[in-house]
Design a protein around this motif. Structure first.
Motif, PDB file in Angstrom:
ATOM      1  N   THR A 101       0.820  -1.204   0.000  1.00  0.00           N
ATOM      2  CA  THR A 101       0.000   0.000   0.000  1.00  0.00           C
ATOM      3  C   THR A 101       0.861   1.265   0.000  1.00  0.00           C
ATOM      4  O   THR A 101       0.579   2.233  -0.709  1.00  0.00           O
ATOM      5  N   ALA A 102       1.936   1.260   0.804  1.00  0.00           N
ATOM      6  CA  ALA A 102       2.810   2.424   0.875  1.00  0.00           C
ATOM      7  C   ALA A 102       3.499   2.684  -0.461  1.00  0.00           C
ATOM      8  O   ALA A 102       3.700   3.840  -0.861  1.00  0.00           O
ATOM      9  N   TYR A 103       3.843   1.618  -1.188  1.00  0.00           N
ATOM     10  CA  TYR A 103       4.483   1.792  -2.492  1.00  0.00           C
ATOM     11  C   TYR A 103       3.534   2.458  -3.479  1.00  0.00           C
ATOM     12  O   TYR A 103       3.921   3.380  -4.203  1.00  0.00           O
ATOM     13  N   ALA A 108       1.706   7.530  -6.272  1.00  0.00           N
ATOM     14  CA  ALA A 108       0.708   8.585  -6.438  1.00  0.00           C
ATOM     15  C   ALA A 108       1.283   9.957  -6.097  1.00  0.00           C
ATOM     16  O   ALA A 108       0.931  10.960  -6.711  1.00  0.00           O
ATOM     17  N   GLU A 109       2.189  10.019  -5.110  1.00  0.00           N
ATOM     18  CA  GLU A 109       2.737  11.302  -4.663  1.00  0.00           C
ATOM     19  C   GLU A 109       3.917  11.779  -5.510  1.00  0.00           C
ATOM     20  O   GLU A 109       4.044  12.969  -5.796  1.00  0.00           O
ATOM     21  N   PHE A 166       9.188  15.508  -7.467  1.00  0.00           N
ATOM     22  CA  PHE A 166       9.687  15.141  -6.139  1.00  0.00           C
ATOM     23  C   PHE A 166       8.698  15.593  -5.078  1.00  0.00           C
ATOM     24  O   PHE A 166       8.151  16.691  -5.134  1.00  0.00           O
ATOM     25  N   SER A 167       8.478  14.739  -4.102  1.00  0.00           N
ATOM     26  CA  SER A 167       7.554  15.046  -3.020  1.00  0.00           C
ATOM     27  C   SER A 167       8.078  14.429  -1.742  1.00  0.00           C
ATOM     28  O   SER A 167       8.426  13.240  -1.711  1.00  0.00           O
ATOM     29  N   ALA A 168       8.143  15.229  -0.665  1.00  0.00           N
ATOM     30  CA  ALA A 168       8.586  14.698   0.622  1.00  0.00           C
ATOM     31  C   ALA A 168       7.647  13.604   1.109  1.00  0.00           C
ATOM     32  O   ALA A 168       8.086  12.591   1.670  1.00  0.00           O
ATOM     33  N   ALA A 169       6.345  13.795   0.882  1.00  0.00           N
ATOM     34  CA  ALA A 169       5.372  12.770   1.282  1.00  0.00           C
ATOM     35  C   ALA A 169       5.608  11.485   0.491  1.00  0.00           C
ATOM     36  O   ALA A 169       5.536  10.377   1.039  1.00  0.00           O
ATOM     37  N   GLY A 172       8.554   9.740   1.877  1.00  0.00           N
ATOM     38  CA  GLY A 172       8.190   9.131   3.152  1.00  0.00           C
ATOM     39  C   GLY A 172       7.436   7.821   2.973  1.00  0.00           C
ATOM     40  O   GLY A 172       7.721   6.822   3.644  1.00  0.00           O
ATOM     41  N   TRP A 173       6.470   7.802   2.053  1.00  0.00           N
ATOM     42  CA  TRP A 173       5.738   6.557   1.765  1.00  0.00           C
ATOM     43  C   TRP A 173       6.686   5.496   1.221  1.00  0.00           C
ATOM     44  O   TRP A 173       6.577   4.311   1.574  1.00  0.00           O
ATOM     45  N   ALA A 174       7.616   5.905   0.360  1.00  0.00           N
ATOM     46  CA  ALA A 174       8.559   4.950  -0.211  1.00  0.00           C
ATOM     47  C   ALA A 174       9.462   4.353   0.866  1.00  0.00           C
ATOM     48  O   ALA A 174       9.752   3.147   0.856  1.00  0.00           O
ATOM     49  N   LEU A 175       9.918   5.172   1.805  1.00  0.00           N
ATOM     50  CA  LEU A 175      10.749   4.668   2.896  1.00  0.00           C
ATOM     51  C   LEU A 175       9.955   3.721   3.800  1.00  0.00           C
ATOM     52  O   LEU A 175      10.498   2.726   4.302  1.00  0.00           O
ATOM     53  N   LEU A 176       8.667   4.024   4.018  1.00  0.00           N
ATOM     54  CA  LEU A 176       7.826   3.111   4.790  1.00  0.00           C
ATOM     55  C   LEU A 176       7.691   1.770   4.072  1.00  0.00           C
ATOM     56  O   LEU A 176       7.755   0.699   4.699  1.00  0.00           O
ATOM     57  N   SER A 177       7.525   1.821   2.752  1.00  0.00           N
ATOM     58  CA  SER A 177       7.446   0.597   1.976  1.00  0.00           C
ATOM     59  C   SER A 177       8.741  -0.200   2.084  1.00  0.00           C
ATOM     60  O   SER A 177       8.720  -1.425   2.279  1.00  0.00           O
ATOM     61  N   ALA A 178       9.881   0.483   1.974  1.00  0.00           N
ATOM     62  CA  ALA A 178      11.173  -0.193   2.092  1.00  0.00           C
ATOM     63  C   ALA A 178      11.348  -0.816   3.477  1.00  0.00           C
ATOM     64  O   ALA A 178      11.869  -1.931   3.610  1.00  0.00           O
TER      65      ALA A 178
END
Length: 312
Positions: A101-103, A108-109, A166-169, A172-178
């Protein structure tokens, strides 16, 4: 669980990464043919994967524990292990649902390129750190060099056309996915549980976590039902049931960081499919990034085999 040699473990993880590379194309086809949203696609991926592994369990005994002695001596040990095993499966399933889901949220962001390079690029770094702290795995100079080459190749391959929005959000979602993917890798690297049983349970838990959002997006595919369900069957069989089962099996013999770097073959496979099936161009960035990634994987594989214990 059956013993797996380092050579076979490397092969299993490589096959899993190659199979994952076809998952994106299958998901895109399911979105086009069936009009499903990304979370609904992930739900059907988990549901079909669990169904395939349950069918394999019934027909071939895949994933069943194999008794090593009399039932009377095994039963107390099994009862004692049931709690930790269920907890591991629960955490695995929730983490799989989170990183899927985070990926999609990162895409999207920030767009596909940034989401891919941050998610897949951060994973081996997080796994290397976790493997050192939690599992006592020492990467060494050659391993660090291979990780660096792999991350460079991933950046060249994925960002050859430049950074998108580029988006900080999004980062952040990508790092959560990782982090979710790294957690699954580290958790199952330390596990002695039957890998296909773990994968089945993880798919069930992950599917249940995604079901409410998938239902809200629209659960059933529209359009051509034959084409949609054929893609669901493929998505559940090859890049899900087969790939995760082989990946968890390979983790019994291959260090967590090595497995994470080998998994970087996934975007190479996706790029090859895009060229062969979708009419995409073979750009210098794609060729250069793929060569760097495959070279890093080969370097780590040779290092892993060189450190394998010699049979006596």
């Amino acid at each position: 669980m059956t013993h797996v040699s380092v050579r076979r473990g490397l092969l299993y993880v490589s096959i899993a990464a190659t199979a994952w590379g076809t998952g994106g194309a299958a998901g895109a086809l399911l979105h086009q043919a069936g009009g499903l949203g990304p979370v609904a696609v992930s739900f059907w991926r988990f549901a079909a994967g669990a169904a395939v592994l349950l069918l394999a369990r019934c027909l071939f005994g895949l994933g069943r524990p194999r008794p090593a002695g009399p039932l009377t001596t095994l039963r107390p040990a099994r009862l004692a292990r049931r709690g930790p095993v269920l907890g591991r499966v629960l955490v695995t399933g929730v983490a799989m649902a989170v990183y899927q889901t985070a990926y999609f949220a990162a895409i999207a962001e920030s767009g596909l390129a940034v989401a891919t390079v941050v998610t897949i690029g951060a994973t081996p770094v997080l796994v290397a750190a976790g493997g050192r702290l939690l599992l006592g795995e020492h990467l060494g100079a050659a391993g660090l060099g291979a990780v660096t080459i792999a991350l460079t190749g991933l950046a060249v391959l994925t960002l050859g056309d430049g950074w998108a929005a580029f988006s900080a959000a999004g980062v952040g979602w990508a790092l959560l996915s990782a982090a979710g993917y790294a957690g699954v890798t580290l958790l199952n690297r330390a596990s002695a549980d039957e890998p296909y049983a773990t994968a089945t349970g993880g798919f069930v838990v992950g599917g249940l976590c995604l079901l409410p959002v998938a239902w809200a997006q629209g659960l059933l595919p529209s359009g051509d039902p034959l084409a949609s369900w054929a893609v669901v069957a493929y998505l559940g069989t090859v890049p899900t049931a087969l790939a995760y089962g082989l990946f968890f099996t390979g983790l019994a013999a291959v260090r967590a960081t090595t497995a994470a770097v080998i998994s970087l073959v996934e975007p190479v496979g996706a790029a090859v499919l895009g060229i062969l099936l979708l009419g995409e161009r073979l750009t210098p960035a794609t060729a250069c990034g793929s060569v760097l990634l495959l070279g890093a994987v080969a370097l780590l594989a040779l290092k892993e085999r060189g450190q394998a214990p010699v049979p006596v």
